[in-house]
Design an enzyme around this catalytic site. Structure first.
Site, PDB file in Angstrom:
ATOM      1  N   TRP A 175       0.805  -1.213   0.000  1.00  0.00           N
ATOM      2  CA  TRP A 175       0.000   0.000   0.000  1.00  0.00           C
ATOM      3  C   TRP A 175       0.848   1.277   0.000  1.00  0.00           C
ATOM      4  CZ3 TRP A 175       1.531   2.766   4.116  1.00  0.00           C
ATOM      5  CH2 TRP A 175       2.038   2.062   5.223  1.00  0.00           C
ATOM      6  N   CYS A 176       2.138   1.151   0.195  1.00  0.00           N
ATOM      7  CA  CYS A 176       3.031   2.312   0.350  1.00  0.00           C
ATOM      8  C   CYS A 176       3.338   2.939  -1.009  1.00  0.00           C
ATOM      9  CB  CYS A 176       4.315   1.877   1.059  1.00  0.00           C
ATOM     10  SG  CYS A 176       5.655   3.079   0.964  1.00  0.00           S
ATOM     11  N   SER A 177       3.115   4.231  -1.162  1.00  0.00           N
ATOM     12  CA  SER A 177       3.378   4.924  -2.427  1.00  0.00           C
ATOM     13  C   SER A 177       4.868   5.006  -2.728  1.00  0.00           C
ATOM     14  CB  SER A 177       2.765   6.329  -2.391  1.00  0.00           C
ATOM     15  OG  SER A 177       3.321   7.088  -1.323  1.00  0.00           O
TER      16      SER A 177
END
Length: 486
Positions: A175-177
């Site tokens: 989920w980390c950009s």
């Protein structure tokens, strides 16, 4: 000229001839009692004159514009890594200072708040300029490349760390950009390094990755709190230092393919000598901005001081980075306050004088010190609201020209709040516009002489009146007895 007879006419203390006076036993006893009483009162008055008077008043705060207030603190966070722990200060005038490091020290601690290892490098996380390959830079798009980094998990991680002399692992979260921007360049760098140093035939270096959403225990074991976190694991002997196994490190350099490959090339050990790899660090890290030692514990003790303007503001402890993401649901801001106080450090002599004048100041004035604030679950923000009052003590024993002693007391109210943002610990402080002024002063000599004359005159006069009344009473009793005889 004025004659002596005229001068005698203004005599206030006219004498009675001695032949007309009469001594008595009652008068003698009363004179002894009066003398003893005057001596007692004289001693009391002398002791009062030798002592120092203390006055306490409330006045408007006498601080000048531009003065700063020192805040000392010692805070322990058993579940916050020193890697991203940040001390920030702001106030109502618009001042914002982030990640203070000059007067702040960080030490890794375990879950029991015991210190582990040396001080952590207190500098900020370096400013990463490149977070991945620019779009269109590579001729071959990422979706047409096979993944080059080896996916590791809880079962295979230890095997690979013992198998390869240098293992570089990207701990990420889907989920980390920032992780999504790193992923293409990380895979390309892994492929390039695998082509140059084949893992099966050469095996000197390997690039791998770990999904922290699927391997939470493994990431927790390595104290991963920010994503992505790139760790460098080594084995064998470090010829540069000769201290055996190398503690693993964190990479903070640029994240484009060229920068990653250039850095990895500097990590590649020399060929095998007598069955051992010569691990020589050739990476350019002279200023400590590319890599640093990785956290050795999951907790952090933050101690030091900051100087702030004397206006309402706040001191905040949080996990902060401009190139990492944090899972708010996993952050735990439980903390122990070892010290939180206001004001400059004072010498023991000054503190002794202050406690002599105001014994109550010797009590616990730092109401947060020693308190433990526990987050019942993750993602809890702790707010502490402090009302600060200044006490200025002016002692007669202070050296000429020295500043008065300033002491700061405060009341504290704490609250817990759950939110969707990354949790923090905030200390909101507000200084009272009034201050307590304690002044030490000696009594005047004229006041002492006046009281002494009042004692002597008052006791002598009262004793004379009592003696006269007693003498008249005795004479009346004797007359009554003589009347009964006749």
């Amino acid at each position: 000229m004025i004659s002596s007879s005229k001068l005698k006419s203004i005599d206030f203390y006219r004498k009675i001839p001695r032949d007309l006076t009469e001594a008595s036993l009652s008068g003698a006893g009363l004179s002894i009692i009066a003398a003893l009483w005057m001596m007692f009162l004289f001693g009391m008055e002398l002791n009062n004159y030798m002592s120092v008077a203390t006055t306490t008043i409330v006045v408007v705060d006498r601080s000048r514009d531009g003065e700063y207030l020192r805040i000392d603190f010692n805070l322990s966070f058993p579940a916050l890594s020193c890697e991203f722990a940040s001390v920030d200060v702001s106030d109502v005038l618009g001042t914002h200072r982030f990640n203070l490091t000059k007067t702040v020290r960080k030490f890794p601690i375990d879950s029991h708040l015991q210190r582990i290892g040396q001080e952590v490098h207190s500098g900020p996380v370096p400013n990463i300029k490149s977070h991945g390959d620019p779009h269109g830079e590579e001729d071959i798009p990422y979706e047409h490349l096979g993944e080059g980094a080896v996916e590791l998990n809880q079962k295979t991680f230890d095997t690979y760390t013992h198998l390869f002399p240098v293992l570089v692992v990207n701990f990420y979260a889907p989920w980390c950009s920032w992780c999504a921007r790193l992923k293409p360049s990380w895979e390309r760098a892994a492929q390039i390094m695998a082509e140059r140093y084949n893992p099966e035939t050469d095996g000197r270096i390997l690039l791998a990755k770990v999904d922290c959403t699927q391997n939470q225990a493994l990431c927790r074991e390595h104290h991963i709190q920010g994503y992505p976190s790139i760790r460098i694991f080594r084995k064998g002997h470090d010829l540069r230092e000769g201290h055996g196994h190398h503690d693993h490190e964190s990479y903070y350099g640029d994240r484009d393919t060229d920068s990653l490959v250039a850095f990895m090339m500097g990590l590649v050990p020399a060929p095998v000598v007598d069955g051992k790899y010569a691990i020589e660090d050739k990476s350019n890290n002279t200023d400590g901005t590319v890599k640093r030692p990785a956290p050795r514990a999951g907790g952090c003790r933050i101690e030091g001081f900051v100087k702030v303007k004397k206006v309402p503001g706040e001191l905040m402890i949080s996990a902060h980075s401009g190139a990492h993401s944090f899972d708010a649901a996993k952050m735990n801001m439980t903390h122990h306050v070892g010290l939180f106080s206001f004001g400059n450090k004072q010498s023991w002599r000054s503190l002794k004088d202050a406690n002599r004048l105001l014994p109550e100041l010797d009590s616990d004035i730092d109401h947060l010190t020693g308190e433990f604030f526990i987050s019942e679950h993750e993602n809890i923000t702790h707010d502490h609201y402090l009302q600060v009052v200044k006490t200025e003590v002016i002692s007669l024993r202070r050296h000429k020209g020295s500043e008065p002693l300033d002491r700061y007391d405060y009341t504290a109210h704490s609250n817990q709040l759950q939110s969707t943002n990354v949790p923090v610990v905030k200390f909101h402080y507000e200084l009272s516009p009034m201050q307590v002024l304690v002044r030490e002063a000696r009594r005047s000599f004229s006041h002492f002489i006046t009281n002494l004359c009042a004692i002597i005159g008052g006791v002598f006069t009262v004793a004379g009146i009592v003696d006269a009344m007693l003498h008249n009473a005795i004479r009346m009793v004797k007359k009554v007895e003589l009347g009964k005889q006749f």
